[in-house]
Write a protein that holds these residues in place. Structure first.
Motif, short mmCIF file in Angstrom:
data_model
loop_
_atom_site.label_atom_id
_atom_site.label_comp_id
_atom_site.label_asym_id
_atom_site.label_seq_id
_atom_site.Cartn_x
_atom_site.Cartn_y
_atom_site.Cartn_z
N ASP A 474 0.84 -1.20 0.00
CA ASP A 474 0.00 0.00 0.00
C ASP A 474 0.88 1.26 0.00
N ASP A 475 0.30 2.36 -0.45
CA ASP A 475 0.97 3.67 -0.42
C ASP A 475 2.36 3.60 -1.06
N ASP A 497 0.55 5.32 -4.53
CA ASP A 497 -0.04 6.25 -3.57
C ASP A 497 -0.77 7.39 -4.29
N GLU A 531 -4.38 4.53 -6.58
CA GLU A 531 -5.31 5.02 -5.56
C GLU A 531 -5.62 6.48 -5.80
MG MG Z 1 -3.09 3.77 0.42
#
Ligand code: MG
Ligand code: C2E
Ligand code: MG
Length: 578
Positions: A474-475, A497, A531
């Motif tokens: 993630d990110d 991200d 995202e």
């Molecule tokens: Mg994220």
């Protein structure tokens, strides 16, 4: 008047004693006592001394009789007992404790009992009991040391510091407290062992002690020291001392000379009129040190009252969150669709926890997740979210349009969960209980969490993957990934991200970053989710760059389960409605 006690004593001395007469038995008892006993007349001349008393004075009975304490131990001792003797003569009960030089250099405790009443009720003389209290005194000293000193560093402990602070407070003396809290000490202990950690602390204590720029140095917690500096607070002088302290911390090493890189979070609080209790200054200094820690450590912070308000707020939220978890009513899971960019079809969801606080309404995860992490509540919270998301996706698969591919469900993990020794077991259990196909579940771990402990992470991720679930970073782009690790990570996806996605249109450079991440992912065989897609321009650009999946307000916000079920059934507003 008949006295049954006296009768019993006389009978006992006559019958049970081994002596020839009752008095002989009494003498044996007196000689066997661990107490020194002597009798004196009203002029305080000795009449009798038991065996221990004679041993103590070193004088035989014949020589003792007729002598005063002054004759034996000097005028000074005689005079020091004058007051007691006079009170005794006046008929007042005297039982006091004092010190007396013993023959062997130890100090004895004297306990004087008087008066001794003659048959006519007049004061006939005295009897004095002396007891060797050395051992008790030593035990008292030990107890004092145990109660007020830290056994590892030999420094004053928190309790003694509080006592000192309370004394300053009572006298109206101002002081400043500096807390020096070693950063990452738990990690050092885990990796290097308790012995090493203790040596490091002792060395630090010793060198802080030698720096001598304080009135009391105390160890106040596992890895924190406090320096009490008396007098009006002079910020410039304190700043200078803090520099010295930081230098000492940086050069910490063990007794055998082994060094580690050590830094400290330092908090400063001067005592002030608004401190109702002295211990409040300690609380403030610790809050300030906590702030220095929260800002990354290796720095110092002065206390300001806002910090206190914030801490109270955090504690409150922590309490409420605990309650919410127990009751299970205020927390719920929102689902945000993840869309296949080429077709616009629904590929899966990301489960995002929500907290509907009874008084404050919705509290964003950005606020309560860090609290849950720092208190460990995230472990049960995370398990609950995972179970809920598994249950939900299992239910939804059956409601899909016939022929559509199965949905995946992404669930966020925090580092704190990963370090739980039974984490893999917990995931296995949750998967089993919910009857979900492991391949539908994708766990998201942030890039920084993975890279922080890269080697251990790889191990753990492997074990998770053996359960059949998918893994995602993630990110991505916000941490510092090491390329050498990235290709070893057993993962399935990268999530770019949102900061890169929103910046894509600003410059060619930002677009280049996204393109590089996509190329890298393709090279390593990961699929990519972008995202924070907020506009159709973002979506189009990413589609053109051949990004696999997208997630963001442009498609849908995170929504309650009932609304998300509409997407599951094939109603896709982002595709059909616009
Ligand atoms: Mg994220
Ligand atoms: P995240 O995992 O990176 O989740 C994405 C966040 O971006 C979510 O914020 C989501 O609502 C938001 N978002 C989605 N689309 C857009 C968009 O188009 N624009 C913008 N500006 N934002 C968008 P949210 O729900 O507030 O969650 C924030 C973070 O809290 C998450 O970041 C995640 O790190 C954490 N979190 C949420 N739920 C959980 C959970 O159950 N467990 C753990 N450990 N962390 C969670
Ligand atoms: Mg996420």
């Amino acid at each position: 008047m008949p006295d049954p006690h006296l009768d019993a004593l006389v009978a006992a001395l006559s019958n049970a004693g081994s002596g020839e007469t009752p008095l002989d038995t009494l003498r044996q008892i007196l000689d066997a006592m661990p107490v020194l006993v002597c009798l004196m007349d009203r002029d305080r001349r000795h009449i009798y001394g038991n065996r221990p008393y004679l041993d103590f004075t070193g004088i035989p009975l014949e020589a003792l009789v007729g002598k005063t304490i002054g004759d034996l131990m000097g005028e000074e001792t005689f005079r020091s007992m004058q007051g007691q003797a006079e009170r005794a003569l006046r008929g007042e009960p005297v039982q006091s404790e004092g010190w007396m030089p013993g023959r062997n250099g130890l100090r004895y405790m004297v306990r004087m009992h008087a008066p001794h009443h003659g048959p006519d009720g007049a004061v006939a003389g005295y009897f004095v009991l002396l007891q060797d209290m050395t051992e008790r005194r030593e035990i008292q000293d030990d107890l004092f040391r145990l109660a007020y000193y830290d056994p590892v560093t030999g420094l004053a402990n928190r309790l003694l510091l509080l006592k000192h602070m309370s004394d300053y407070h009572t006298m109206g003396e101002p002081f400043t407290l500096v807390i020096v809290d070693a950063d990452r000490f738990g990690d050092i202990r885990t990796s290097m062992g308790q012995g090493f950690a203790n040596e490091l602390l002792s060395d630090l204590a010793q060198r802080l002690q030698q720096s001598g720029s304080f009135d009391l140095l105390a160890r106040v917690s596992d890895h924190a020291f406090a320096l009490l500096i008396a007098g009006e607070c002079d910020p410039v002088a304190i700043e200078r001392r803090i520099e010295t302290i930081a230098g000492i911390v940086r050069s910490a090493r063990t007794g055998s000379g082994a060094a580690v890189f050590l830094s400290a979070s330092i908090g400063v609080a001067p005592s002030g009129a608004d401190h109702a209790r002295s211990e409040d200054v300690l609380r403030d200094a610790e809050i300030a040190a906590g702030r220095a820690r929260a800002q990354g450590g290796a720095q110092h912070a002065w206390f300001d009252p806002d910090m206190h308000t914030r801490v109270v707020e955090q504690v409150r939220l922590e309490y409420d969150l605990r309650r919410a978890l127990e009751r299970g009513q205020e927390l719920w899971v929102a689902y945000q669709p993840v869309v296949e960019l080429v077709t616009g079809g629904l590929a899966g969801f990301e489960a995002l926890v929500r907290w509907n606080h009874p008084e404050r309404g919705n509290i964003p995860p950005g606020v309560f997740i860090p609290i849950a992490e720092s208190t460990g509540l995230i472990v049960s919270l995370g398990k609950w979210v995972l179970a809920e998301a598994c249950r939900q996706v299992a239910e939804w698969q059956g409601k899909r349009e016939p022929g559509s591919s199965p949905l995946f469900m992404s669930v966020n993990l925090s580092t704190r969960q990963l370090i739980e020794p039974d984490f893999v077991e917990v995931v296995r259990e949750v998967l089993q209980d919910s009857g979900v196909e492991p391949g539908w579940i994708k766990l998201e771990i942030t890039e920084s969490a993975v890279m922080e402990k890269a080697e251990q992470s790889i191990q753990l991720l492997r074990q998770l993957r053996e359960l059949g679930i998918k893994l995602s970073i993630d990110d991505f782009g916000t941490g510092y990934s090491s390329l050498s690790y990235l290709h070893k990570l057993p993962i399935d996806s990268l999530k770019i991200d949102q900061s890169f996605v929103s910046a894509m249109h600003q410059s060619e450079e930002n677009r280049a970053i996204v393109r590089i991440i996509l190329d890298l992912a393709r090279l390593l065989g990961f699929d990519v989710i972008a995202e924070g897609i907020e506009t159709s321009a973002d979506a189009n650009l990413l589609r053109a760059l051949a990004c696999d999946y997208g997630q963001g307000y442009h498609f849908a916000r995170p929504v309650p389960p009932a609304e998300a079920e509409g997407f599951v059934r094939g109603v896709l507003p982002w595709r059909d409605g616009r």
